[in-house]
Design a protein around this motif. Structure first.
Motif, PDB file in Angstrom:
ATOM      1  N   THR A  47       0.818  -1.292   0.000  1.00  0.00           N
ATOM      2  CA  THR A  47      -0.061   0.206  -0.183  1.00  0.00           C
ATOM      3  C   THR A  47       0.854   1.255  -0.058  1.00  0.00           C
ATOM      4  N   VAL A  48       0.480   2.360  -0.650  1.00  0.00           N
ATOM      5  CA  VAL A  48       1.341   3.445  -1.004  1.00  0.00           C
ATOM      6  C   VAL A  48       0.461   4.737  -0.508  1.00  0.00           C
ATOM      7  N   PHE A  49       1.299   5.608   0.282  1.00  0.00           N
ATOM      8  CA  PHE A  49       0.813   6.919   0.769  1.00  0.00           C
ATOM      9  C   PHE A  49       1.487   8.189   0.074  1.00  0.00           C
ATOM     10  N   PRO A  50       0.722   8.935  -0.595  1.00  0.00           N
ATOM     11  CA  PRO A  50       1.440  10.253  -0.872  1.00  0.00           C
ATOM     12  C   PRO A  50       1.637  10.867   0.515  1.00  0.00           C
ATOM     13  N   PHE A  51       2.937  11.549   0.411  1.00  0.00           N
ATOM     14  CA  PHE A  51       3.399  12.025   1.889  1.00  0.00           C
ATOM     15  C   PHE A  51       4.172  13.170   1.738  1.00  0.00           C
ATOM     16  N   HIS A  52       4.038  14.188   2.535  1.00  0.00           N
ATOM     17  CA  HIS A  52       4.880  15.198   2.690  1.00  0.00           C
ATOM     18  C   HIS A  52       5.949  15.267   3.863  1.00  0.00           C
TER      19      HIS A  52
END
Length: 335
Positions: A47-52
């Motif tokens: 599972t992949v999360f866009p992240f700052h």
């Protein structure tokens, strides 16, 4: 690591950064949400999360939810290899051990550069009526495939979701769990890719190797040429898991309406490549497959080159006889 967290457990951990984030690479950063909903992209194994990040840079944080076999070794080798390769066809990729605490257990992550672009299908859908753009995409894809062959690497899962087209038209391959690089020789071929992109023999392939992409490259390149030639086909396939051809076409090409139709195409490149696809489907092992650049070679030119090559290698080559004209003085002196 035998126990992998569920997606729900991972989401819970990502919502609690003060407790869960243990790597300096992500401490101080935050997941990206839309209203109260966490944005995430789920695959079969991850599972992949866009992240700052704390710096403000946007990246992708990827966690495993299932075993792909030696994930740590694979990821470390690929991370090091891609860092040294430093090529624009690949996104930045870094493996970090013990980065996130989920249900009291440390789990690794892969931190990837965020790539803004359209997936292959999104790009085709946006440009399906622009033949020159589809043909240019085919050309750039062919160049990417040739580069992979030059470097003796394979992506392993080339398909519409793993190829991004940036705003400048350049291509980036993402998702490297199936990748082959020389340090991974002998490792198990675990993730076989989408059936509509894979040769039937891929299912029984045991180890990753440099030929993993050969059939996928043919499928993608030929499909792009067909869509450039017959854009009305696109509506029938946009919503499917295939780009154009399906596993049923590959399993029984002699009964495939799609293959039979394009064997008769008036476009010689399409008809010849479709014929090559039928030939490749006779292989019983992916080790027998040929790279795209070999399949694109002009058959007449190859035959001509082979004839001259055989001639030059003859053990007793014919020698052109030299004809010596008689000397004029020798003739007159006889009288």
């Amino acid at each position: 690591m035998s126990n992998y967290p569920s997606r729900t457990d991972i989401v819970t951990a990502m919502r609690n950064p003060l407790v869960s984030f243990k790597s300096q690479e992500i401490i101080g950063g935050s997941i990206i949400q839309k209203d109260s909903r966490i944005i995430q992209y789920s695959g079969g194994y991850t599972t992949v999360f866009p992240f700052h990040k704390q710096t403000g840079n946007k990246v992708a944080v990827r966690l495993w939810i299932a075993d792909i076999g030696d994930a740590k070794k694979r990821s470390l080798e690929i991370s090091n290899y891609l860092e040294n390769l430093n090529n624009a066809y690949f996104a930045g990729f870094k493996y970090i051990d013990d980065a996130v605490l989920v249900n009291g257990t440390f789990h690794p992550i892969v931190l990837m550069d965020w790539v803004d672009g359209q997936t292959l299908k999104e790009y085709i859908n946006s440009n399906i009526t622009n033949t020159s753009k589809i043909l240019e995409l085919a050309k750039k894809f062919k160049e990417m495939a040739a580069y992979f062959h030059l470097e003796n690497i394979a992506h392993g899962d080339l398909q519409h979701g793993n190829i991004l087209i940036k705003s400048d038209g350049s291509l980036v391959a993402i998702d490297y769990d199936s990748m082959f690089i020389e340090p991974l020789s002998g490792m198990t071929d675990t993730i076989k890719g989408l059936p509509g992109y894979q040769h039937p023999a891929r299912h029984s392939n045991q180890f990753v190797n440099s030929r993993l992409d050969y059939f996928s490259e043919l499928v993608i390149y030929l499909s792009l040429l067909i869509y450039a030639d017959t854009p009305k086909l696109w509506d029938d396939y946009y919503g499917t898991e295939d780009l154009l051809f399906s596993k049923d076409d590959f399993a029984n090409p002699s009964n495939s309406k799609l293959i039979i139709t394009h064997l008769k195409s008036v476009n010689p490149t399409i008809s010849q490549l479709t014929e090559k696809m039928v030939e490749e489907l006779k292989a019983t092992d992916i080790a027998q497959l040929r790279p795209l650049e070999d399949l694109l070679m002009n058959r007449r030119k190859v035959a001509k080159d082979n004839i001259f090559d055989k001639w030059e290698k003859q053990p007793n080559q014919a020698v052109k006889k030299k004809v010596a004209l008689p000397n004029k003085n020798d003739i007159t002196n006889k009288f």
